[in-house]
Design a protein around this motif. Structure first.
Motif, PDB file in Angstrom:
ATOM      1  N   GLN A   1      15.002  35.299  -8.158  1.00 15.03           N
ATOM      2  CA  GLN A   1      15.478  34.919  -9.491  1.00 15.03           C
ATOM      3  C   GLN A   1      16.600  35.849  -9.962  1.00 15.03           C
ATOM      4  O   GLN A   1      17.583  35.402 -10.539  1.00 15.03           O
ATOM      5  CB  GLN A   1      14.324  34.924 -10.497  1.00 15.03           C
ATOM      6  N   ALA A   2      16.466  37.143  -9.688  1.00 15.41           N
ATOM      7  CA  ALA A   2      17.509  38.097 -10.083  1.00 15.41           C
ATOM      8  C   ALA A   2      18.822  37.783  -9.377  1.00 15.41           C
ATOM      9  O   ALA A   2      19.902  37.868  -9.977  1.00 15.41           O
ATOM     10  CB  ALA A   2      17.063  39.527  -9.783  1.00 15.41           C
ATOM     11  N   TRP A   3      18.753  37.409  -8.084  1.00 13.74           N
ATOM     12  CA  TRP A   3      19.968  37.056  -7.346  1.00 13.74           C
ATOM     13  C   TRP A   3      20.622  35.825  -7.964  1.00 13.74           C
ATOM     14  O   TRP A   3      21.846  35.768  -8.090  1.00 13.74           O
ATOM     15  CB  TRP A   3      19.645  36.794  -5.881  1.00 13.74           C
ATOM     16  N   ILE A   4      19.825  34.852  -8.342  1.00 14.79           N
ATOM     17  CA  ILE A   4      20.357  33.623  -8.945  1.00 14.79           C
ATOM     18  C   ILE A   4      20.970  33.921 -10.304  1.00 14.79           C
ATOM     19  O   ILE A   4      22.062  33.440 -10.625  1.00 14.79           O
ATOM     20  CB  ILE A   4      19.251  32.557  -9.064  1.00 14.79           C
ATOM     21  N   GLU A   5      20.299  34.751 -11.091  1.00 17.20           N
ATOM     22  CA  GLU A   5      20.769  35.045 -12.449  1.00 17.20           C
ATOM     23  C   GLU A   5      22.071  35.829 -12.480  1.00 17.20           C
ATOM     24  O   GLU A   5      22.783  35.800 -13.477  1.00 17.20           O
ATOM     25  CB  GLU A   5      19.685  35.780 -13.229  1.00 17.20           C
ATOM     26  N   ARG A   6      22.408  36.531 -11.423  1.00 20.37           N
ATOM     27  CA  ARG A   6      23.670  37.285 -11.457  1.00 20.37           C
ATOM     28  C   ARG A   6      24.875  36.464 -10.994  1.00 20.37           C
ATOM     29  O   ARG A   6      26.006  36.931 -11.089  1.00 20.37           O
ATOM     30  CB  ARG A   6      23.544  38.595 -10.725  1.00 20.37           C
ATOM     31  N   ILE A   7      24.664  35.252 -10.520  1.00 20.56           N
ATOM     32  CA  ILE A   7      25.785  34.416 -10.088  1.00 20.56           C
ATOM     33  C   ILE A   7      26.780  34.159 -11.227  1.00 20.56           C
ATOM     34  O   ILE A   7      27.984  34.274 -11.010  1.00 20.56           O
ATOM     35  CB  ILE A   7      25.288  33.118  -9.433  1.00 20.56           C
ATOM     36  N   PRO A   8      26.318  33.827 -12.461  1.00 24.65           N
ATOM     37  CA  PRO A   8      27.316  33.627 -13.530  1.00 24.65           C
ATOM     38  C   PRO A   8      28.203  34.846 -13.767  1.00 24.65           C
ATOM     39  O   PRO A   8      29.391  34.714 -14.050  1.00 24.65           O
ATOM     40  CB  PRO A   8      26.461  33.314 -14.760  1.00 24.65           C
ATOM     41  N   ARG A   9      27.644  36.060 -13.613  1.00 21.16           N
ATOM     42  CA  ARG A   9      28.458  37.274 -13.774  1.00 21.16           C
ATOM     43  C   ARG A   9      29.511  37.352 -12.680  1.00 21.16           C
ATOM     44  O   ARG A   9      30.664  37.702 -12.924  1.00 21.16           O
ATOM     45  CB  ARG A   9      27.553  38.513 -13.738  1.00 21.16           C
ATOM     46  N   HIS A  10      29.128  36.989 -11.460  1.00 16.65           N
ATOM     47  CA  HIS A  10      30.095  36.979 -10.357  1.00 16.65           C
ATOM     48  C   HIS A  10      31.191  35.949 -10.619  1.00 16.65           C
ATOM     49  O   HIS A  10      32.368  36.212 -10.391  1.00 16.65           O
ATOM     50  CB  HIS A  10      29.415  36.642  -9.027  1.00 16.65           C
ATOM     51  N   ILE A  11      30.809  34.787 -11.107  1.00 14.26           N
ATOM     52  CA  ILE A  11      31.786  33.733 -11.410  1.00 14.26           C
ATOM     53  C   ILE A  11      32.782  34.225 -12.452  1.00 14.26           C
ATOM     54  O   ILE A  11      33.991  34.081 -12.284  1.00 14.26           O
ATOM     55  CB  ILE A  11      31.089  32.449 -11.879  1.00 14.26           C
TER      56      ILE A  11
END
Length: 92
Positions: free
Chosen positions: A53-63
């Motif tokens: 879940q933490a990996w998924i939640e940081r995708i918007p920050r990467h975007i």
């Protein structure tokens, strides 16, 4: 975003490879295909949902960071104040 670029930072599965490799080689390299499969499945089952879940939640920050850099290759990945720069041929 209609289709994300070819970036490991935008792929939720990328962070799992390190953990799966570590889990399958912790006791040395597997000596057979059945042993490798057994270890791989155990490592996969041992992944905590909170990590995923933490990996998924940081995708918007990467975007947002990739957008800010207009797709440039100077993107610095990592968390907090200790980001690292991706080098060609490395895995996040």
């Amino acid at each position: 975003m209609l289709w994300p670029g070819n970036s490991p930072d935008l792929n939720a599965i990328e962070p799992t490879w390190f953990h799966l490799k570590k889990g399958t080689t912790r006791q040395g390299p597997p000596t057979s295909s059945p042993e490798a499969r057994k270890r791989w499945l155990k490592a996969w089952a041992d992944l905590k949902q909170t990590e995923i879940q933490a990996w998924i939640e940081r995708i918007p920050r990467h975007i947002q960071e990739i957008i800010r850099l207009e797709g440039g290759n100077e993107y610095r990945e990592g968390r907090g104040d200790k980001p690292t720069t991706r080098q060609r041929g490395t895995v996040a």
